[in-house]
Scaffold this active site. Structure first.
Site, mmCIF file in Angstrom:
data_model
loop_
_atom_site.group_PDB
_atom_site.id
_atom_site.type_symbol
_atom_site.label_atom_id
_atom_site.label_comp_id
_atom_site.label_asym_id
_atom_site.label_seq_id
_atom_site.Cartn_x
_atom_site.Cartn_y
_atom_site.Cartn_z
ATOM 1 N N CYS A 124 0.874 -1.290 -0.211
ATOM 2 C CA CYS A 124 0.020 -0.193 -0.104
ATOM 3 C C CYS A 124 0.761 1.339 0.011
ATOM 4 O O CYS A 124 0.497 2.328 -0.380
ATOM 5 C CB CYS A 124 -0.846 -0.001 1.201
ATOM 6 S SG CYS A 124 -1.822 -1.416 1.117
ATOM 7 N N HIS A 148 -3.943 6.993 1.064
ATOM 8 C CA HIS A 148 -4.189 5.508 0.455
ATOM 9 C C HIS A 148 -5.625 5.117 0.723
ATOM 10 O O HIS A 148 -6.193 5.262 2.064
ATOM 11 C CB HIS A 148 -3.048 4.726 1.006
ATOM 12 C CG HIS A 148 -3.486 3.464 0.843
ATOM 13 N ND1 HIS A 148 -3.950 2.587 -0.335
ATOM 14 C CD2 HIS A 148 -3.797 2.123 1.695
ATOM 15 C CE1 HIS A 148 -4.087 1.459 -0.224
ATOM 16 N NE2 HIS A 148 -4.172 1.100 0.934
ATOM 17 N N ASN A 155 -9.873 -0.779 -2.639
ATOM 18 C CA ASN A 155 -8.593 -0.587 -2.318
ATOM 19 C C ASN A 155 -7.625 -0.966 -3.348
ATOM 20 O O ASN A 155 -7.558 -2.429 -3.613
ATOM 21 C CB ASN A 155 -8.365 -1.320 -0.835
ATOM 22 C CG ASN A 155 -6.873 -1.238 -0.405
ATOM 23 O OD1 ASN A 155 -6.022 -0.929 -1.063
ATOM 24 N ND2 ASN A 155 -6.627 -1.452 0.944
HETATM 25 O O1 UT7 Z 1 -4.750 -1.479 2.609
HETATM 26 C C1 UT7 Z 1 -3.859 -2.275 3.456
HETATM 27 C C2 UT7 Z 1 -4.251 -2.000 4.552
HETATM 28 N N1 UT7 Z 1 -5.548 -2.805 4.877
HETATM 29 C C3 UT7 Z 1 -6.134 -2.131 5.727
HETATM 30 O O2 UT7 Z 1 -6.032 -1.029 6.011
HETATM 31 C C4 UT7 Z 1 -7.443 -2.926 6.336
HETATM 32 C C5 UT7 Z 1 -7.923 -2.351 7.665
HETATM 33 N N2 UT7 Z 1 -8.865 -3.228 8.190
HETATM 34 C C6 UT7 Z 1 -9.985 -3.084 7.849
HETATM 35 O O3 UT7 Z 1 -10.474 -2.301 6.888
HETATM 36 C C7 UT7 Z 1 -11.160 -3.643 8.519
HETATM 37 O O4 UT7 Z 1 -10.581 -4.482 9.498
HETATM 38 C C8 UT7 Z 1 -12.015 -4.644 7.753
HETATM 39 C C9 UT7 Z 1 -12.809 -3.939 6.503
HETATM 40 C C10 UT7 Z 1 -11.117 -5.481 6.786
HETATM 41 C C11 UT7 Z 1 -13.046 -5.592 8.489
HETATM 42 O O5 UT7 Z 1 -13.873 -4.710 9.317
HETATM 43 P P1 UT7 Z 1 -14.175 -4.998 10.767
HETATM 44 O O6 UT7 Z 1 -14.948 -3.933 11.191
HETATM 45 O O7 UT7 Z 1 -12.556 -4.763 11.392
HETATM 46 O O8 UT7 Z 1 -14.687 -6.476 10.832
HETATM 47 P P2 UT7 Z 1 -13.955 -7.641 11.584
HETATM 48 O O9 UT7 Z 1 -12.869 -8.378 10.769
HETATM 49 O O10 UT7 Z 1 -13.765 -7.505 12.960
HETATM 50 O O11 UT7 Z 1 -15.079 -8.727 11.179
HETATM 51 C C12 UT7 Z 1 -16.531 -8.678 11.966
HETATM 52 C C13 UT7 Z 1 -17.743 -9.583 11.610
HETATM 53 C C14 UT7 Z 1 -16.869 -11.087 11.755
HETATM 54 O O12 UT7 Z 1 -18.021 -11.895 11.998
HETATM 55 P P3 UT7 Z 1 -18.113 -12.298 13.858
HETATM 56 O O13 UT7 Z 1 -17.179 -12.927 14.208
HETATM 57 O O14 UT7 Z 1 -18.543 -10.806 14.411
HETATM 58 O O15 UT7 Z 1 -19.595 -13.062 13.619
HETATM 59 C C15 UT7 Z 1 -16.611 -11.344 10.112
HETATM 60 O O16 UT7 Z 1 -16.618 -12.871 10.046
HETATM 61 O O17 UT7 Z 1 -17.855 -9.348 10.100
HETATM 62 C C16 UT7 Z 1 -17.610 -10.526 9.574
HETATM 63 N N3 UT7 Z 1 -17.206 -10.479 7.999
HETATM 64 C C17 UT7 Z 1 -18.109 -10.187 6.944
HETATM 65 N N4 UT7 Z 1 -19.400 -10.277 7.237
HETATM 66 C C18 UT7 Z 1 -19.925 -10.062 5.810
HETATM 67 C C19 UT7 Z 1 -15.750 -10.318 7.753
HETATM 68 N N5 UT7 Z 1 -16.109 -9.860 6.246
HETATM 69 C C20 UT7 Z 1 -17.118 -10.015 5.937
HETATM 70 C C21 UT7 Z 1 -18.012 -9.768 4.834
HETATM 71 N N6 UT7 Z 1 -19.214 -9.690 4.847
HETATM 72 N N7 UT7 Z 1 -17.079 -9.503 3.660
#
Ligand code: UT7
Length: 349
Positions: free
Chosen positions: A114, A276, A306
């Protein structure tokens, strides 16, 4: 004093628009979840066989070269940033040199994910400031759609990424107060494995705390790439999203303030911050932390997702095309991602 300035900027995004709703055909996700957590509405996916990371980079480069008022034959050096290269080796830089029938110039590939474009820009900036080159082509391009797990297993990663490319031509300038004022590059490899694509690779499981089952009985070739890796989806990127998010919201403001402080500016002096495009929530957090208005931060993640190394030049190009970046404006580019690596560049357009 010689500084480098962006003499031309270009971008390319593939035609195919993939909406959040489209992704629900392949995995258990929803438009609501994706928009709420990331701000993304849609992304572009490259044509499966007609487009590659290099061909998209070449299209962006052609636009940047034309806008700089030069030809490909005038380019002295190429710096290409990507994490999704056409080949494991050689890099994309030489494929650009071949595609644009350039002279036998140097071509360097940068692997900083990134932060890749800002790292590449910084390298190019040093060559111009040092007087070695007059026209350096810097490209950031990604074809993520070829390397993501589109099943529910990979949904936390695959809904985020999109394809595209951006490019700039850097030239020297002696005009006072114009051009790239400074660049700031950082890394912390402590968490290298929390946002990474392990395979294929030569790591032989050396760094991984929890050995991957695929390596248990493997011979050397098998350790590089095996059927088991594919069966277990170990050939796709891995990301601990919340851990990356927590670090990003600290390092983004830090590296932006570093660039402003070094040059004696305050956040209120910024005409435009081009972060970014990792997650709209990250950009909003940074905006709030620095006390910036909506007009001072450019976001286009809603349309493209992204695009890693392409995201900063894509956003900068659109901001410029929309007239939101004009001569004399103070612009900050900033990125954070896998490695971890993070970086910023402060420039007067
Ligand atoms: O550019 C490179 C650098 N990358 C970044 O900067 C990414 C930084 N991180 C993020 O942007 C966020 O952490 C994400 C967008 C990747 C994820 O969002 P989050 O709010 O942190 O969600 P999470 O990973 O804590 O997941 C929450 C819930 C989980 O379910 P449970 O365990 O609460 O039942 C996941 O399984 O959301 C679930 N989940 C989804 N549900 C529907 C994860 N991905 C999805 C999805 N659709 N695509």
């Amino acid at each position: 004093m010689i500084r480098s300035r962006i003499a031309g900027i270009g971008m390319y995004v593939p035609e195919q628009v993939v909406t959040n709703q489209d992704l629900t055909q392949y995995m258990d996700t929803s438009d609501e979840w994706i928009q709420e957590r990331t701000g993304i509405k849609e992304r572009r996916f490259a044509h499966r066989t007609q487009e590659t990371t290099t061909t998209m980079g070449v299209e962006a480069a052609k636009m940047a070269i034309a806008r700089a008022g030069i030809t490909a034959q005038d380019i002295d050096f190429i710096v290409f940033a990507t994490l999704s290269p056409d080949y494991y080796f050689p890099g994309c830089g030489v494929l650009v040199q071949r595609s644009l029938r350039m002279k036998e110039i140097g071509a360097l590939d940068v692997r900083n994910q990134c932060s890749g474009f800002i790292y590449a820009l910084s390298v190019a900036d040093q060559f111009i400031r040092g007087g070695m080159y007059k026209n350096v082509l810097v490209i950031g391009s990604e074809k993520h759609s070829f390397g993501l797990d589109f099943s529910t297993r990979g949904r936390n990663v695959s809904v985020i990424f999109g394809d595209g490319a951006g490019a700039v031509v850097l030239q020297p300038t002696q005009e006072a107060g114009v051009g790239i004022l400074s660049t700031h590059l950082h890394s912390d490899g402590e968490s290298a494995e929390i946002l990474a694509m392990y395979n294929p690779g030569t790591h032989a499981n050396h760094w991984l705390e929890q050995p991957l089952a695929a390596f248990d009985t493997a011979e050397v070739g098998e350790m590089f790439m095996s059927h088991a890796m594919i069966d277990n989806a170990q050939n796709f990127p891995f990301m601990d999203g919340p851990a990356v998010f927590k670090k990003a919201v600290v390092k983004f403001p830090e590296v932006i303030m570093e660039a402003l402080d070094v040059n004696g500016y305050k956040p209120s002096d910024l005409k435009m911050l081009i972060p970014h495009q990792a997650n709209l929530r990250i950009a909003q957090f940074v905006q709030q932390k620095l006390g910036l208005s909506d007009d001072q931060v450019y976001n286009n993640i809603q349309k493209y997702g992204n695009t890693t190394a392409a995201s900063v030049p894509l956003a900068l190009c659109e901001a410029w095309q929309e007239g939101r970046v004009k001569p004399g404006d103070l612009v900050c580019l900033a990125a954070f991602g896998s490695g971890f690596t993070w970086a910023s560049a402060l420039l007067k357009w």
